[in-house]
Scaffold this active site. Structure first.
Site, PDB file in Angstrom:
ATOM      1  CG  HIS A  25      -1.079  -1.024  -8.614  1.00  0.00           C
ATOM      2  ND1 HIS A  25      -1.318   0.293  -8.320  1.00  0.00           N
ATOM      3  CD2 HIS A  25       0.103  -1.326  -8.016  1.00  0.00           C
ATOM      4  CE1 HIS A  25      -0.339   0.772  -7.573  1.00  0.00           C
ATOM      5  NE2 HIS A  25       0.551  -0.196  -7.382  1.00  0.00           N
ATOM      6  CD  GLU A  33      -5.584   5.713  -8.590  1.00  0.00           C
ATOM      7  OE1 GLU A  33      -6.320   4.733  -8.812  1.00  0.00           O
ATOM      8  OE2 GLU A  33      -4.455   5.602  -8.084  1.00  0.00           O
ATOM      9  NE  ARG A  37      -0.671  -1.739  -4.095  1.00  0.00           N
ATOM     10  CZ  ARG A  37      -1.064  -0.504  -4.415  1.00  0.00           C
ATOM     11  NH1 ARG A  37      -2.260  -0.291  -4.911  1.00  0.00           N
ATOM     12  NH2 ARG A  37      -0.252   0.525  -4.241  1.00  0.00           N
ATOM     13  CD  GLU A  66      -4.847  -0.139  -9.634  1.00  0.00           C
ATOM     14  OE1 GLU A  66      -4.327   0.572 -10.510  1.00  0.00           O
ATOM     15  OE2 GLU A  66      -4.524  -0.096  -8.431  1.00  0.00           O
ATOM     16  CG  HIS A 122      -2.718   3.685 -11.159  1.00  0.00           C
ATOM     17  ND1 HIS A 122      -2.004   3.051 -10.164  1.00  0.00           N
ATOM     18  CD2 HIS A 122      -1.785   4.240 -11.970  1.00  0.00           C
ATOM     19  CE1 HIS A 122      -0.719   3.219 -10.352  1.00  0.00           C
ATOM     20  NE2 HIS A 122      -0.548   3.939 -11.447  1.00  0.00           N
TER      21      HIS A 122
END
Lengths: 375, 291
Positions: free
Chosen positions: A109, A311, A167, A112, A237
């Site tokens: 993405h 994440e 994104r 990020e 991410h």
């Protein structure tokens, strides 16, 4: 040598600025937004605590593979929608024994940014320390690392030139009326069944079909071809501070779910010890939201046992626009988490260290017995 | 009461301050009584009111966020903003109209964490989600962490600082792409977050939740009539759809006085809107005026 030359030639066409291979100083970049352009030349002055545009990351990869030639090599993976080359770094100590593979990708993405920053940090940590640090050194005895620092290159560049919060990829749909596929909804696992959109305007657009995007194709093809050897698939991410296990497309759990949670929790604990940051661990469907077509789920379902989505920081205060001042702390703590996972993976498949322990214990006992018999 | 979902309680060096929590257990007691009341159809006997299959995932966290946005807005203090630390406990019921009532206790942290200091606050709240309609009804009480005078002092310092900023403000976006906020512009970010809290409270449902991603433009910054008159565009990140929602916000703030907010957001693309985001007139009115 030839493939490398071919690669450089490609680079010459597609990434004309900032390389200066003919020795001339780098051309000033067209699309300067708000970054400071510092024409660094040597890897020694490369800053791992700031965000880098794609041209610099390309150059960094070349320099890494030059400086650590023999251990680090740069490989072509495929082309993006806008025909940019995708490269991964393979870190491998030549040896006779067959290796297992750890796969890590960052930046699927575009917005990020902390993820590609971590991939670069990770590579540097491994390469700088594998000779002196026994923990890292032992990994390289039996493991190869394949690191893809930026998966969604077109999107990443777009966040530098046009929209910091983009994104998706930059593929064109509906006669150029909408752009981009969510590459993490495009893999061939329960494709577009849930948590994804068929509308090309949406940010979770799953694409025109499973693996419709060239970026997804490139990764899929490669990972599939090596799946027998890949034991660990890590996809990085932000944000949310989570370690996610399969699945997102169902609440059902993978066959090794307990183990994945255990290993994940241990990693979160190791991470927290570094700077106190709290990470939660769980399956994507349980603690995040439903998704289908994610790379992590797909990797698990083709048989890769340890498949995680990380994440990274933060929890929403800055979100995607994480201050560069937090890169170091984020990378340090994430490194601890990843090393913890690697420890567990390594110990699961190669008992050499525990065998060593048994041996020394036996020796110790033997000595003790001998002593006692003397007394 | 076992926690509904995963979130681990934040383990600080010291637990939440016990001193000012007299209200909380009483409130909980009262809430328990109410929450036990009409359970939705098909509830399990062992935990009245909790039906796994029917409750949206992460509902307690959703409620905590909504409550905190509302709390921040009501407090009207850019120097005393709080963020969610962890949900300690909670329970929820869903009625046949799919409206959710959530009673919960959660801890909070400084929005601007001071180095080394970790002052966990504690809040208890009742949140009523109206099945994806905006403006969840909120009743929230939080432990007072900063003494009122001190808070007003800090606000006034911020206010003075803001008054000194040279207009027109030479800013493109806050933070910049690298996440940097010039220290002199930090108060603008805090004030923008305060205004955004109002918007995010109203827009949070049992499924949707928001974060403030970036201030994309400062349209106007006035300090006439003593109050700060701030007109800006903020980009909100909605987590479940991953969408970025631009919102134009106009606020008026004076330390110690209630915050006044007007806003207009671009609507989230819904399944019916095949052509993408549209301005303004959606089914749900977003233009609200508490001036």
């Amino acid at each position: 040598m030839k493939p490398l030359l071919g690669t450089l030639y490609l680079l010459g066409i597609l990434v004309p600025e900032g390389l200066g291979y003919d020795g001339s100083p780098a051309q000033p970049r067209r699309e300067v937004v708000e970054e400071t352009v510092s024409p660094w030349r040597s890897l020694d002055t490369y800053s791992y605590t700031s965000y880098h545009p794609m041209e610099e990351i390309y150059q960094w990869m070349i320099q890494i593979s030059e400086k650590y030639a023999g251990v680090a090599t740069m490989h072509f993976l495929g082309m993006t929608y806008e025909t940019r080359p995708m490269y991964y770094l393979k870190i491998s100590r030549p040896s006779n024994n067959p290796k297992k593979i750890i796969w890590m990708d960052c930046g699927i993405h575009a917005r990020e940014w902390i993820a590609p920053a971590f991939c670069q940090w990770f590579v540097r940590e491994i390469l700088q320390n594998y000779e002196d640090n026994p923990r890292i050194g032992r990994f390289l005895r039996n493991l190869d690392f394949y690191v893809l620092p930026v998966l969604n290159i077109d999107g990443y560049i777009y966040t530098w030139t046009t929209d910091r919060l983009w994104r998706k990829s930059r593929s064109s749909h509906n006669n150029g009326t909408c752009f981009g596929t969510d590459l993490n909804r495009n893999f061939n696992v329960a494709w577009c069944k849930t948590g994804a959109s068929e509308n090309c305007h949406d940010l979770t657009f799953c694409g025109t079909g499973p693996v419709s995007e060239p970026e997804t194709k490139a990764v899929s093809r490669f990972v599939e071809s090596k799946k027998e050897s890949i034991v660990c698939f890590l996809t990085m991410h932000s944000y949310g501070q989570l370690i996610l296990t399969p699945y997102g497309y169902t609440k059902n759990k993978s066959s090794n779910h307990e183990e994945l949670i255990q290993v994940g929790q241990k990693a979160a604990n190791a991470l927290k010890k570094k700077h106190g940051t709290n990470y939660r661990v769980g399956s994507s469907a349980d603690i995040l939201y439903t998704t289908s077509g994610s790379s992590r789920d797909w990797a698990r379902d083709i048989g890769i046992p340890f498949s995680y989505t990380f994440e990274l920081r933060d929890n929403g205060t800055y979100g995607f626009v994480l201050p560069a001042s937090q890169i170091q702390a984020t990378c340090e703590e994430t490194m601890e988490a990843v090393l913890s996972v690697l420890d567990d993976v390594y110990e699961k498949y190669w008992d050499s260290d525990s065998a060593g322990k048994v041996t020394s214990t036996a020796v110790g006992l033997g000595l003790l017995v001998s002593f006692m018999s003397i007394l | 009461m076992p926690p509904r979902r995963q979130p681990q309680p934040k383990s600080g060096p010291e637990g939440p301050r016990p001193a000012v929590l007299l209200l909380a257990p009483l409130l909980l007691f009262a809430l328990q009584g109410v929450a036990a009341a009409p359970a939705a159809a098909g509830g399990r006997e062992d935990s009245p009111g909790l039906q796994d299959a029917e409750l949206p995932r992460g509902l307690l966290q959703q409620a905590a966020r909504a409550a905190l946005h509302f709390f921040n807005f009501r407090a009207g203090s850019p120097s005393a903003l709080r963020v969610l630390a962890a949900v300690l406990e909670g329970r929820a019921t869903v009625n046949p109209k799919k409206e959710c009532q959530v009673d919960l206790v959660f801890t909070t942290d400084h929005y601007n964490p001071e180095d080394g200091e970790e002052h966990l606050g504690k809040c208890s709240a009742r949140v009523f989600f109206r099945n994806q309609k905006p403006r969840p009804a909120i009743n929230v009480t939080c432990t007072r962490l900063i003494e009122k005078n001190k808070r007003q002092q800090e606000d006034y310092l911020l206010y003075k600082h803001m008054k000194q900023l040279k207009t027109p403000l030479d800013v493109v976006s806050i933070p910049d792409s690298h996440g940097h906020i010039d220290p002199s512009l930090r108060p603008i970010w805090d004030l923008a977050f305060l205004g955004s809290s109002y918007v995010m409270w109203e827009k949070t449902t049992q499924f949707l939740h928001y974060y403030m991603a970036q201030i994309s433009s400062v349209n106007q910054w006035k300090t006439n009539d003593d109050a700060i008159d701030f007109d800006y565009t903020v980009l909100l990140h909605e987590f479940s759809t991953q969408e970025i929602i631009p919102c134009r916000i106009h606020l008026v703030w004076y330390p110690g006085k209630p915050l006044k907010v007007k806003y207009h957001c671009q609507e989230l693309p819904t399944p019916e809107e095949a052509s993408g985001t549209e301005e303004g007139s959606a089914v749900v009115p977003t233009e609200l005026n508490n001036f």
